[in-house]
Design a protein around this motif. Structure first.
Motif, short mmCIF file in Angstrom:
data_model
loop_
_atom_site.label_atom_id
_atom_site.label_comp_id
_atom_site.label_asym_id
_atom_site.label_seq_id
_atom_site.Cartn_x
_atom_site.Cartn_y
_atom_site.Cartn_z
N ARG A 139 -4.42 17.97 13.17
CA ARG A 139 -4.08 19.12 14.02
C ARG A 139 -3.00 18.75 15.03
N LEU A 140 -3.10 17.53 15.55
CA LEU A 140 -2.08 17.09 16.51
C LEU A 140 -0.70 17.02 15.85
N TRP A 141 -0.63 16.45 14.65
CA TRP A 141 0.69 16.37 13.97
C TRP A 141 1.23 17.78 13.74
N ARG A 142 0.34 18.69 13.35
CA ARG A 142 0.80 20.06 13.06
C ARG A 142 1.31 20.72 14.33
N ARG A 143 0.56 20.53 15.42
CA ARG A 143 0.96 21.14 16.68
C ARG A 143 2.30 20.59 17.16
N LEU A 144 2.58 19.34 16.86
CA LEU A 144 3.84 18.72 17.27
C LEU A 144 4.95 18.95 16.24
N ARG A 145 4.63 19.66 15.19
CA ARG A 145 5.58 19.98 14.12
C ARG A 145 6.14 18.72 13.46
N LEU A 146 5.27 17.71 13.25
CA LEU A 146 5.70 16.50 12.55
C LEU A 146 5.39 16.68 11.07
N GLY A 147 6.38 16.44 10.24
CA GLY A 147 6.10 16.55 8.81
C GLY A 147 5.79 15.19 8.24
N ALA A 148 5.36 15.17 7.00
CA ALA A 148 5.35 13.95 6.20
C ALA A 148 4.62 12.74 6.79
N LEU A 149 3.41 12.95 7.30
CA LEU A 149 2.57 11.80 7.65
C LEU A 149 1.53 11.66 6.55
N ARG A 150 1.42 10.47 6.01
CA ARG A 150 0.45 10.24 4.93
C ARG A 150 -0.80 9.60 5.50
N LEU A 151 -1.95 10.00 4.96
CA LEU A 151 -3.22 9.43 5.40
C LEU A 151 -3.71 8.43 4.36
N GLU A 152 -3.95 7.20 4.80
CA GLU A 152 -4.51 6.18 3.90
C GLU A 152 -5.90 5.80 4.39
N LEU A 153 -6.82 5.68 3.45
CA LEU A 153 -8.22 5.39 3.79
C LEU A 153 -8.69 4.15 3.06
N ASN A 154 -9.66 3.48 3.66
CA ASN A 154 -10.35 2.41 2.93
C ASN A 154 -11.74 2.27 3.55
N SER A 155 -12.61 1.55 2.86
CA SER A 155 -13.88 1.21 3.48
C SER A 155 -14.04 -0.29 3.45
N LEU A 156 -14.43 -0.86 4.58
CA LEU A 156 -14.63 -2.31 4.66
C LEU A 156 -16.10 -2.68 4.52
N GLY A 157 -16.97 -1.67 4.33
CA GLY A 157 -18.39 -1.96 4.15
C GLY A 157 -19.05 -2.47 5.43
N SER A 158 -20.29 -2.90 5.26
CA SER A 158 -21.05 -3.41 6.40
C SER A 158 -20.57 -4.83 6.72
N ARG A 159 -21.04 -5.38 7.81
CA ARG A 159 -20.63 -6.76 8.15
C ARG A 159 -21.10 -7.75 7.10
N ALA A 160 -22.30 -7.51 6.56
CA ALA A 160 -22.82 -8.44 5.54
C ALA A 160 -21.90 -8.41 4.32
N ILE A 161 -21.46 -7.22 3.94
CA ILE A 161 -20.55 -7.10 2.80
C ILE A 161 -19.22 -7.80 3.10
N GLN A 162 -18.76 -7.63 4.32
CA GLN A 162 -17.48 -8.28 4.69
C GLN A 162 -17.60 -9.80 4.57
N ASP A 163 -18.76 -10.34 5.00
CA ASP A 163 -18.94 -11.79 4.92
C ASP A 163 -18.91 -12.26 3.47
N ALA A 164 -19.63 -11.51 2.61
CA ALA A 164 -19.67 -11.89 1.19
C ALA A 164 -18.29 -11.73 0.56
N PHE A 165 -17.61 -10.64 0.90
CA PHE A 165 -16.28 -10.39 0.34
C PHE A 165 -15.29 -11.45 0.81
N ARG A 166 -15.40 -11.84 2.07
CA ARG A 166 -14.49 -12.84 2.63
C ARG A 166 -14.58 -14.13 1.81
N ALA A 167 -15.82 -14.50 1.48
CA ALA A 167 -16.01 -15.74 0.70
C ALA A 167 -15.34 -15.60 -0.67
N ARG A 168 -15.50 -14.42 -1.31
CA ARG A 168 -14.87 -14.20 -2.62
C ARG A 168 -13.36 -14.24 -2.53
#
Ligand code: AMP
Length: 425
Positions: free
Chosen positions: A149-178
């Motif tokens: 809504r803020l981008w629209r109100r400021l008339r800014l075009g072309a902003l892309r939204l990127e998403l990710n999930s880093l999981g819980s801290r336990a998952i991050q610890d396991a993933f970090r090791a991998r």
């Protein structure tokens, strides 16, 4: 004597730019109050310990970018490099989290000793938005809708939204090791920076922009493939809500953020219009942070907008910010006239609260004062000479067009000036 200059990476925002800043700040205020967020103004200096515990010891920010100093009693303090930690500290300190959520925002300067370049400064400004005490993806979606809504109100075009999930801290610890195991196997293909991060902050390696490492990182294990059930449901829930609200996004499995406290959702709004510094806004969920800072275990989520980057986009868009030129420039010539100039100007300001009226100051003859009027860019000069002062009149001169002038009774002034202000008033 040698003139003193501003500190490298810290810049003045000159008067010609402040209208754009104010437009941005006003828009942010209006949008946020429309979602029930309230403004918090924490101090810019905090105990260093706060950032060590929140942003994280092994991050670039804490390791090498903080402005840290001992105060006169020997306590280590830091200029804040970001504001989430302060918002959480304040909410815990004042007991605002007891049994209810808090929706907070703040705008202000942040300080990081980074290598200055276009879009990257040592003092920069952020709009910080934090929602404390809400566990679900619904409030993550709310934060993203606020941004949109803020981008629209400021008339800014072309902003892309990127998403990710880093999981819980336990998952991050396991993933970090991998991840470390994978990257260690390919250590010879890592650049120096990444090799250093392998020991300290391996997730950040995924963020590397080094073109020589892209193939290696593209084939690296992905944290989205390792999520626990709860984190996966949360992530899917968020995506479903965004789809239902018509918000376009893409999942970027390599999106990690530069601060340690994130869990589950992370997101960034990015643009291609600003060159290398394309991230305009970044945020995510930080469910462990409130407890890390000594508060009750509390889920939380938030984001920060880089205002310098938004201002750069605003300056490039169609349509200027509001006009701040004065409506009129009042100049008085002669002792008698100069004595009455301010009282006339005050009467006009009383009658027309929104008038922008500049009163000439300093010495000079009529010619010099007219030059000042011209420089002020006001379309109208109000001239108070000896004759006018005596006769209770004033001369109006159009500064543009045919430069026509007329002498009027002072009592007529308000109506004439009102006509010049037009829809401004
Ligand atoms: P962060 O606090 O690192 O998550 O950054 C959030 C946003 O603040 C980024 O997306 C940038 O827009 C902005 N930002 C971060 N660091 C700087 C900097 N040194 N200069 C200007 N903007 C910055």
């Amino acid at each position: 004597m040698k003139a003193i200059q501003a500190i490298r990476g810290m810049k003045d925002i000159p008067p010609a730019e402040t209208p754009v800043w104010r437009e941005l700040e006003d828009a942010a205020r209006a949008v946020l109050s429309g979602y029930g967020y309230r403004e918090l103004r924490p101090p810019v200096v905090e105990r260093t310990e706060l950032f060590r515990r929140s942003v994280g010891e092994a991050t670039d920010i804490v390791e090498k970018e903080m402005y840290t100093f001992d105060d006169r009693s020997g306590e280590s303090l830091s200029l804040r490099p970001e504001c989430t930690a302060s918002c959480v500290r304040a909410a815990v300190e004042h007991g605002w989290l007891r049994g209810r959520g808090q929706r907070l925002w703040h705008i202000g300067p942040m300080f990081r000793y980074e290598r200055p370049q276009k879009g990257r400064y040592r003092q920069f400004h952020q709009l910080d938005v934090e929602a404390l005490g809400f566990p679900g993806p619904d409030v993550d979606a709310e934060l993203i809708l606020i941004g949109e809504r803020l981008w629209r109100r400021l008339r800014l075009g072309a902003l892309r939204l990127e998403l990710n999930s880093l999981g819980s801290r336990a998952i991050q610890d396991a993933f970090r090791a991998r991840l470390v195991e994978y990257l260690t196997r390919h250590a010879s293909s890592l650049d120096e920076d990444s090799r250093r991060r392998l020991d300290t902050n391996p997730l950040r390696i995924l963020d590397s922009k080094n073109p020589d490492m892209q193939d290696l990182l593209g084939a690296a294990p992905r944290i989205v493939d390792c999520l626990d059930d709860e984190s996966r449901e949360h992530f899917e829930g968020l995506q479903a809500m965004l789809e239902a609200s018509g918000v376009a996004f893409s999942v970027n499995p390599r999106l990690v953020r530069g601060l340690d406290y994130y869990t589950r959702t992370v997101f960034e709004w990015v643009t291609d219009e600003l060159g290398a510094q394309g991230a305009v806004c970044g945020g995510g969920r930080y469910d462990g942070l409130v407890a890390d800072i000594g508060g009750p275990p509390t889920p939380a989520t938030g984001f920060a907008v880089g205002l310098e980057r938004v201002v750069a986009l605003m300056q490039a868009r169609q349509g200027a910010a509001s006009d701040e030129r004065p409506h009129a420039y009042l100049l008085a010539v002669g002792e008698e006239a100069q004595r009455t100039a301010h009282s006339l100007a005050e009467q006009l300001r009383d009658a027309l609260p929104r008038v922008r009226l500049v009163v000439d100051a300093g010495p000079g003859n009529f010619k010099r004062k007219m030059k000042n009027a011209d420089r002020s860019e006001a379309p109208l000069a109000l001239i108070l000479g000896e004759d006018e002062a005596r006769e209770n009149r004033i001369t109006l001169k159009e500064m543009h067009g045919d430069g026509g002038q007329q002498s009027v009774e002072r009592s007529q002034m308000v109506e004439i000036l009102r006509g010049h202000i037009g829809s401004d008033d």
